[in-house]
Design a protein around this motif. Structure first.
Motif, PDB file in Angstrom:
ATOM      1  N   GLN A 217       0.800  -1.219   0.000  1.00 57.65           N
ATOM      2  CA  GLN A 217       0.000   0.000   0.000  1.00 57.65           C
ATOM      3  C   GLN A 217       0.840   1.280   0.000  1.00 57.65           C
ATOM      4  O   GLN A 217       0.355   2.352   0.358  1.00 57.65           O
ATOM      5  CB  GLN A 217      -0.956   0.039   1.214  1.00 57.65           C
ATOM      6  N   PHE A 218       2.127   1.167  -0.399  1.00 56.11           N
ATOM      7  CA  PHE A 218       2.944   2.382  -0.446  1.00 56.11           C
ATOM      8  C   PHE A 218       2.417   3.311  -1.532  1.00 56.11           C
ATOM      9  O   PHE A 218       2.099   2.889  -2.641  1.00 56.11           O
ATOM     10  CB  PHE A 218       4.410   2.055  -0.730  1.00 56.11           C
ATOM     11  N   SER A 219       2.353   4.600  -1.227  1.00 55.07           N
ATOM     12  CA  SER A 219       1.865   5.599  -2.167  1.00 55.07           C
ATOM     13  C   SER A 219       2.850   6.764  -2.196  1.00 55.07           C
ATOM     14  O   SER A 219       3.163   7.339  -1.154  1.00 55.07           O
ATOM     15  CB  SER A 219       0.473   6.100  -1.748  1.00 55.07           C
ATOM     16  N   VAL A 220       3.329   7.106  -3.386  1.00 55.04           N
ATOM     17  CA  VAL A 220       4.263   8.225  -3.519  1.00 55.04           C
ATOM     18  C   VAL A 220       3.593   9.528  -3.110  1.00 55.04           C
ATOM     19  O   VAL A 220       4.188  10.355  -2.418  1.00 55.04           O
ATOM     20  CB  VAL A 220       4.801   8.315  -4.961  1.00 55.04           C
ATOM     21  N   SER A 221       2.349   9.740  -3.538  1.00 55.95           N
ATOM     22  CA  SER A 221       1.654  10.979  -3.188  1.00 55.95           C
ATOM     23  C   SER A 221       1.453  11.089  -1.678  1.00 55.95           C
ATOM     24  O   SER A 221       1.604  12.176  -1.100  1.00 55.95           O
ATOM     25  CB  SER A 221       0.306  11.066  -3.915  1.00 55.95           C
ATOM     26  N   ASP A 222       1.134   9.964  -1.024  1.00 55.58           N
ATOM     27  CA  ASP A 222       0.999   9.985   0.436  1.00 55.58           C
ATOM     28  C   ASP A 222       2.330  10.316   1.102  1.00 55.58           C
ATOM     29  O   ASP A 222       2.369  11.030   2.105  1.00 55.58           O
ATOM     30  CB  ASP A 222       0.486   8.632   0.950  1.00 55.58           C
ATOM     31  N   TYR A 223       3.419   9.799   0.529  1.00 55.85           N
ATOM     32  CA  TYR A 223       4.747  10.081   1.091  1.00 55.85           C
ATOM     33  C   TYR A 223       5.063  11.570   0.985  1.00 55.85           C
ATOM     34  O   TYR A 223       5.565  12.173   1.940  1.00 55.85           O
ATOM     35  CB  TYR A 223       5.803   9.263   0.356  1.00 55.85           C
ATOM     36  N   PHE A 224       4.770  12.171  -0.174  1.00 57.39           N
ATOM     37  CA  PHE A 224       5.016  13.601  -0.346  1.00 57.39           C
ATOM     38  C   PHE A 224       4.216  14.412   0.669  1.00 57.39           C
ATOM     39  O   PHE A 224       4.713  15.379   1.245  1.00 57.39           O
ATOM     40  CB  PHE A 224       4.663  14.035  -1.773  1.00 57.39           C
ATOM     41  N   ARG A 225       2.953  14.010   0.879  1.00 61.57           N
ATOM     42  CA  ARG A 225       2.115  14.737   1.847  1.00 61.57           C
ATOM     43  C   ARG A 225       2.677  14.573   3.271  1.00 61.57           C
ATOM     44  O   ARG A 225       2.687  15.528   4.051  1.00 61.57           O
ATOM     45  CB  ARG A 225       0.671  14.245   1.778  1.00 61.57           C
ATOM     46  N   SER A 226       3.131  13.375   3.594  1.00 63.61           N
ATOM     47  CA  SER A 226       3.658  13.154   4.941  1.00 63.61           C
ATOM     48  C   SER A 226       4.930  13.958   5.168  1.00 63.61           C
ATOM     49  O   SER A 226       5.176  14.445   6.270  1.00 63.61           O
ATOM     50  CB  SER A 226       3.933  11.663   5.168  1.00 63.61           C
ATOM     51  N   GLN A 227       5.738  14.130   4.119  1.00 61.60           N
ATOM     52  CA  GLN A 227       6.947  14.932   4.237  1.00 61.60           C
ATOM     53  C   GLN A 227       6.618  16.381   4.537  1.00 61.60           C
ATOM     54  O   GLN A 227       7.283  17.043   5.332  1.00 61.60           O
ATOM     55  CB  GLN A 227       7.766  14.854   2.942  1.00 61.60           C
ATOM     56  N   ALA A 228       5.560  16.870   3.887  1.00 58.73           N
ATOM     57  CA  ALA A 228       5.141  18.250   4.139  1.00 58.73           C
ATOM     58  C   ALA A 228       4.685  18.405   5.587  1.00 58.73           C
ATOM     59  O   ALA A 228       4.948  19.431   6.226  1.00 58.73           O
ATOM     60  CB  ALA A 228       4.021  18.647   3.181  1.00 58.73           C
TER      61      ALA A 228
END
Length: 323
Positions: A217-228
């Motif tokens: 369930q890894f999501s690149v968009s979710d990762y970008f949001r979590s970084q923010a």
């Protein structure tokens, strides 16, 4: 409805297998019976076995031997395909040539009149592509293959403001296209943490024999949001921030790398954000001052006062120079 759209609608009606009279089709599509028969002839010329039988049990139907409907698109669907290709080329999509080949196959199946209409519909849109090194496309293909196969890659990477490239192994989890640039999100073996690498800064890439398993369930968009979220100054109460401005100015404001993640509501005249107070106090006064009088802070009052204080500091600074 345009001619080709009507023909497509008629074809889907007949796919049900029922016999329909020309009058029934004409009523449904709001066209004349004469036009229905013209469409029957056109579909027949395109290879669709449409039969019009007269008599008591007659009607229009498609022969049972016809198992697959030919690929038909209405005018706007065709335009969308061509426009999507333009955007893909502009973004440096690594499979643009394959997309072009698929589009050519679709266009080759069109009637001359359809091709002419499509040319008119798509002539008003162009995508201006930013300059990119030719190496980006093969790099994207290799990275996508590594993501799919779970293969570790060896990177030679140029950091920002670094004179020399460094070497590292990384497990690529996914690709993202953001702000006109391509990025790969990967687990870096050197730092033992997730990192984001800009693809155009990769000087060389090699697939290794090592394999990895990407988290489910890894999501690149979710990762970008979590970084923010992690880049916030610290935990604290949240503030509703309302800013008024012209549409173009708000577009620029809302596209800011940090602020866009906190946008909650937007219209032509106002944008609303939900941001923690410590981050608001530290980052926003300086950033919002760069917009001058083209925006107005509606709330909170605390943010207005901070901007006023920063503006007075700048004013005093230059008044001292004048003395």
């Amino acid at each position: 409805m345009a001619k080709w759209d009507n023909m497509l609608a008629m074809l889907w009606m007949l796919r049900s297998g029922k016999k329909l009279t020309a009058a029934q089709i004409a009523d449904s599509l709001e066209i004349s019976v004469r036009t229905v028969y013209r469409y029957i002839d056109a579909l027949g010329a395109s290879g669709v076995p449409v039969v019009a039988e007269s008599g008591h049990d007659g009607g229009v139907h498609i022969l049972e031997s016809f198992s697959e409907t030919p690929l038909f698109f209405n005018a706007l669907e065709l335009k969308a395909l061509v426009d999507a290709y333009k955007f893909a080329v502009g973004a440096g999509y690594p499979y643009a040539k394959e997309l072009e080949s698929a589009l050519k196959k679709v266009e080759n199946g069109l009637q001359e009149e359809q091709r002419h209409d499509l040319s008119l519909l798509t002539s008003g849109l162009d995508v201006i592509a930013p300059s990119r090194p030719p190496s980006v496309v093969p790099l994207l293909r290799e990275l996508e293959l590594a993501v799919k196969d779970g293969r570790t890659v060896h990177l030679t990477y140029h950091k920002v403001n670094s004179a020399q490239a460094d070497e590292r192994d990384a497990d690529p989890y996914g690709l993202a296209y953001d702000r006109s640039e391509w990025y790969v999100v990967a687990f870096c073996h050197q730092s033992r943490a997730m990192r984001t690498f800009r693809v155009d800064r990769i000087a060389a890439l090699k697939l290794t024999d090592a394999c990895f398993e990407r988290p489910e369930q890894f999501s690149v968009s979710d990762y970008f949001r979590s970084q923010a979220e992690e880049e916030r100054q610290e935990d604290g109460p949240l503030a509703v921030i309302r800013i008024e401005g012209e549409p173009d100015t708000l577009n620029k404001l809302c596209s800011n790398w940090h602020l866009r993640h906190y946008l909650t509501e937007r219209n032509d005249r106002e944008a609303r954000f939900l941001l923690d107070v410590p981050s608001m106090n530290k980052y926003l006064p300086k950033y919002l001052l760069s917009f001058g009088t083209s925006i107005r802070i509606l709330e909170p009052v605390e943010l207005k006062l901070l901007v006023q204080d920063r503006a007075r500091e700048i004013s005093r600074h230059y008044m001292d120079d004048a003395d």
